[in-house]
Motif scaffolding. Structure first.
Motif, PDB file in Angstrom:
ATOM      1  N   ASN A 135       0.832  -1.204   0.000  1.00 36.07           N
ATOM      2  CA  ASN A 135       0.000   0.000   0.000  1.00 36.07           C
ATOM      3  C   ASN A 135       0.866   1.254   0.000  1.00 36.07           C
ATOM      4  OD1 ASN A 135      -2.240  -1.624   0.133  1.00 36.07           O
ATOM      5  ND2 ASN A 135      -2.601  -1.326   2.311  1.00 36.07           N
ATOM      6  N   MET A 136       1.932   1.226   0.797  1.00 38.26           N
ATOM      7  CA  MET A 136       2.832   2.381   0.877  1.00 38.26           C
ATOM      8  C   MET A 136       3.503   2.637  -0.474  1.00 38.26           C
ATOM      9  SD  MET A 136       4.523   1.446   4.587  1.00 38.26           S
ATOM     10  CE  MET A 136       5.547   2.912   4.749  1.00 38.26           C
ATOM     11  N   LEU A 137       3.931   1.572  -1.139  1.00 41.02           N
ATOM     12  CA  LEU A 137       4.597   1.737  -2.434  1.00 41.02           C
ATOM     13  C   LEU A 137       3.619   2.206  -3.505  1.00 41.02           C
ATOM     14  CD1 LEU A 137       7.002  -1.347  -2.457  1.00 41.02           C
ATOM     15  CD2 LEU A 137       7.619   1.059  -2.250  1.00 41.02           C
ATOM     16  N   GLU A 138       2.368   1.790  -3.397  1.00 42.45           N
ATOM     17  CA  GLU A 138       1.361   2.297  -4.333  1.00 42.45           C
ATOM     18  C   GLU A 138       1.206   3.808  -4.181  1.00 42.45           C
ATOM     19  OE1 GLU A 138      -1.536  -1.630  -4.836  1.00 42.45           O
ATOM     20  OE2 GLU A 138      -2.031  -0.087  -3.364  1.00 42.45           O
ATOM     21  N   LYS A 139       1.249   4.278  -2.942  1.00 43.40           N
ATOM     22  CA  LYS A 139       1.166   5.725  -2.700  1.00 43.40           C
ATOM     23  C   LYS A 139       2.416   6.431  -3.228  1.00 43.40           C
ATOM     24  CE  LYS A 139       0.389   9.174   0.918  1.00 43.40           C
ATOM     25  NZ  LYS A 139       1.428  10.090   0.412  1.00 43.40           N
ATOM     26  N   PHE A 158       4.795  10.054  -7.241  1.00 41.70           N
ATOM     27  CA  PHE A 158       5.811  10.309  -8.260  1.00 41.70           C
ATOM     28  C   PHE A 158       5.160  10.659  -9.604  1.00 41.70           C
ATOM     29  CE2 PHE A 158       9.207   8.858  -5.568  1.00 41.70           C
ATOM     30  CZ  PHE A 158      10.366   9.378  -6.143  1.00 41.70           C
ATOM     31  N   ARG A 159       4.115   9.935  -9.952  1.00 48.38           N
ATOM     32  CA  ARG A 159       3.487  10.153 -11.260  1.00 48.38           C
ATOM     33  C   ARG A 159       2.665  11.441 -11.284  1.00 48.38           C
ATOM     34  NH1 ARG A 159       3.614   5.703 -14.786  1.00 48.38           N
ATOM     35  NH2 ARG A 159       1.835   6.534 -15.934  1.00 48.38           N
ATOM     36  N   GLU A 160       2.071  11.808 -10.156  1.00 52.52           N
ATOM     37  CA  GLU A 160       1.178  12.968 -10.145  1.00 52.52           C
ATOM     38  C   GLU A 160       1.883  14.267  -9.787  1.00 52.52           C
ATOM     39  OE1 GLU A 160      -2.050  12.012  -7.541  1.00 52.52           O
ATOM     40  OE2 GLU A 160      -2.494  10.112  -8.570  1.00 52.52           O
ATOM     41  N   HIS A 161       2.994  14.163  -9.067  1.00 57.01           N
ATOM     42  CA  HIS A 161       3.649  15.375  -8.559  1.00 57.01           C
ATOM     43  C   HIS A 161       5.124  15.442  -8.911  1.00 57.01           C
ATOM     44  CE1 HIS A 161      -0.019  16.091  -6.286  1.00 57.01           C
ATOM     45  NE2 HIS A 161       0.051  14.870  -5.805  1.00 57.01           N
ATOM     46  N   ASN A 162       5.504  14.720  -9.962  1.00 57.21           N
ATOM     47  CA  ASN A 162       6.883  14.786 -10.456  1.00 57.21           C
ATOM     48  C   ASN A 162       7.927  14.476  -9.392  1.00 57.21           C
ATOM     49  OD1 ASN A 162       6.080  15.603 -13.092  1.00 57.21           O
ATOM     50  ND2 ASN A 162       5.763  17.679 -12.325  1.00 57.21           N
ATOM     51  N   ASN A 172       8.085  15.124  -6.133  1.00 55.93           N
ATOM     52  CA  ASN A 172       8.273  15.949  -4.941  1.00 55.93           C
ATOM     53  C   ASN A 172       7.675  15.285  -3.695  1.00 55.93           C
ATOM     54  OD1 ASN A 172       9.561  17.938  -6.447  1.00 55.93           O
ATOM     55  ND2 ASN A 172       7.615  18.913  -7.003  1.00 55.93           N
ATOM     56  N   LEU A 173       6.364  15.014  -3.755  1.00 54.61           N
ATOM     57  CA  LEU A 173       5.721  14.315  -2.640  1.00 54.61           C
ATOM     58  C   LEU A 173       6.162  12.851  -2.601  1.00 54.61           C
ATOM     59  CD1 LEU A 173       2.069  15.710  -2.710  1.00 54.61           C
ATOM     60  CD2 LEU A 173       3.852  16.189  -1.030  1.00 54.61           C
ATOM     61  N   GLY A 174       6.505  12.309  -3.770  1.00 52.57           N
ATOM     62  CA  GLY A 174       6.920  10.920  -3.835  1.00 52.57           C
ATOM     63  C   GLY A 174       8.140  10.635  -2.980  1.00 52.57           C
ATOM     64  N   MET A 175       9.085  11.563  -2.936  1.00 51.55           N
ATOM     65  CA  MET A 175      10.286  11.357  -2.119  1.00 51.55           C
ATOM     66  C   MET A 175       9.940  11.291  -0.641  1.00 51.55           C
ATOM     67  SD  MET A 175      12.894  10.696  -3.863  1.00 51.55           S
ATOM     68  CE  MET A 175      13.985  10.717  -2.436  1.00 51.55           C
TER      69      MET A 175
END
Length: 426
Positions: free
Chosen positions: A46-50, A55-59, A61-64
């Protein structure tokens, strides 16, 4: 030869204490020629899905930020298990896996399903790497296997729901029996596999680790598979929803297939058939209470197997009702059109009901698939739908079965056969 397959899901390796418990269980059986199939730790998938979505939606930034949470979670388990005594080579291995994951997350220009499989698979790779190191620390000789080199997909394009190429997979896995050394535990990942060219990862569908265990068991001609859960065997209902649940001590393969089909989450729907084909026993056993008698699933039918009703609830259901615009009957031709579209969109119907003029079916809610379904069919059919529903199924029902759960609920669809009754409820 490898005789037994033990599958441990995310809850059984969710923290350091759980990993120690796994090691205790494996240590007691390490001389029984076993292969371990292990999932990602806790809710890592679940965490990796988020992480992937961010990463895909916010380039990125939030993905990191989300990725750092995954790293911190695993680092906490590692620190608890090894403290300052961790092998530097092991630390480099884990760091290397996270670097690979980060690199895969950069590929946001690739299709979602493809990138999903290339990234989410690292949950299992990291989990099994940690467990391999801890078992070695406990003086349990262990051989780590990359499931992507053994479970080979039949189609290089069917990501997120891959099926094995059985001939190629059997050829790869069966060699393990010739290579196996008694007393050495084999350890591999559930849920994941690889393409035939070895270049890409695939996944078998959510909760697919049970299926992985069945694949290895079938190809190795194992004697039995044990799925280790946090409950005392296979229960007749989810104890979080229903009071006074009871264990099903024994059920035949056919009943297990029915329960899995209707949504019993304790067994993945694809698990049973590979075991049934080889007559391999499946056990569902508690990793919290390993001395408790497990549920046994095999080819035997006993007189009392059908005396206990089973209750299954599937949440987040969408009910679609389809009627021909030209007022024609919902005949074979029209059914073929509708189900052809469902097949192309990978929509699995959890319940189907037909009448002269209407087809209704339930499926797991997916707004994107619903929109595509409507777009494909709206010219020929009128389409009505309801979202946010529940599908309530009772196997071996009695007259009063499920009345407490249904009390006060609006029933939109009811359907029953000799052994099963289903309700779509709001």
């Amino acid at each position: 030869m490898i005789k037994k397959i033990y599958k441990f899901g995310g809850a059984s390796v969710k923290d350091a204490e759980a990993v120690r418990n796994l090691a205790d269980i494996v240590g007691q059986h390490k001389d029984e020629d076993i292969l371990l199939v292990v999932s990602a730790m806790g809710k890592t998938t679940n965490m990796l899905e988020k992480v992937l979505a961010d990463f895909r939606e916010h380039n990125g930034n939030l993905g990191m930020e989300a990725l750092h949470e995954v790293i911190a979670y695993h680092d906490g388990i590692i620190q608890n298990l090894f403290g300052e005594d961790a092998n530097p080579e092991f630390g480099e291995n884990i760091a290397g896996l996270f670097i690979e994951l980060w690199e895969k997350l950069q590929k946001t220009d690739t299709p979602y399903d493809y990138q999903y499989d290339q990234t989410v698979c690292y949950g299992e790779l990291i989990s099994t790497s940690i467990i391999h190191e801890y078992l070695s620390k406990c003086d349990i000789p262990t051989r780590w296997l990359d499931a992507r080199k053994y479970v080979i997909a039949e189609d290089d394009t069917n990501f997120r729901a891959a099926n094995p190429d059985w001939d190629e997979t059997r050829l790869k896995i069966s060699k393990l029996n010739d290579e196996h050394i008694r007393g050495i535990v084999c350890l591999t990942q559930g849920f994941i596999g690889g393409t035939a060219d070895g270049k890409h990862s695939v996944t078998l569908g959510r909760e697919g680790s049970d299926f992985t265990a069945a694949i290895f068991a079938n190809c190795l001609d194992a004697e039995e598979v044990t799925i280790w859960k946090d409950v005392d065997g296979l229960l007749n209902a989810d104890p979080k929803r229903f009071p006074d649940t009871v264990q099903l001590p024994h059920i035949p393969y056919s009943e297990a297939i029915e329960l899995a089909f209707y949504g019993a989450t304790i067994i993945h729907p694809k698990t049973i058939k590979p075991l049934q084909n080889k007559g391999i026993t499946l056990k569902v056993q508690s990793f919290l209470n390993p001395d408790h008698e497990p549920t046994v699933i095999d080819g035997e039918h006993r007189s009392n197997d059908e005396t206990i009703p089973s209750y299954i609830v599937k949440d987040n259901q969408t009910l679609v009702s389809i009627t021909p615009r030209d007022f024609s009957f919902m005949n074979v031709h029209n059914l073929q059109i509708v189900f052809g579209v469902c097949d192309s969109l990978h929509i699995h119907a959890n319940m189907i009901q037909t009448s002269a003029l209407m087809l209704s079916f339930c499926f797991d809610s997916d707004p994107q698939k619903l929109n595509l379904l409507r777009a494909e069919l709206q010219e020929t059919f009128k389409i009505k739908y309801n979202e946010g529903l529940q599908l309530f199924t009772i196997r071996h029902y009695r007259d009063d079965s499920g009345k407490d759960f249904l009390n006060g609920r609006k029933i939109l669809v009811q359907q029953e056969s000799r052994s099963t009754i289903q309700y779509v409820i709001s």
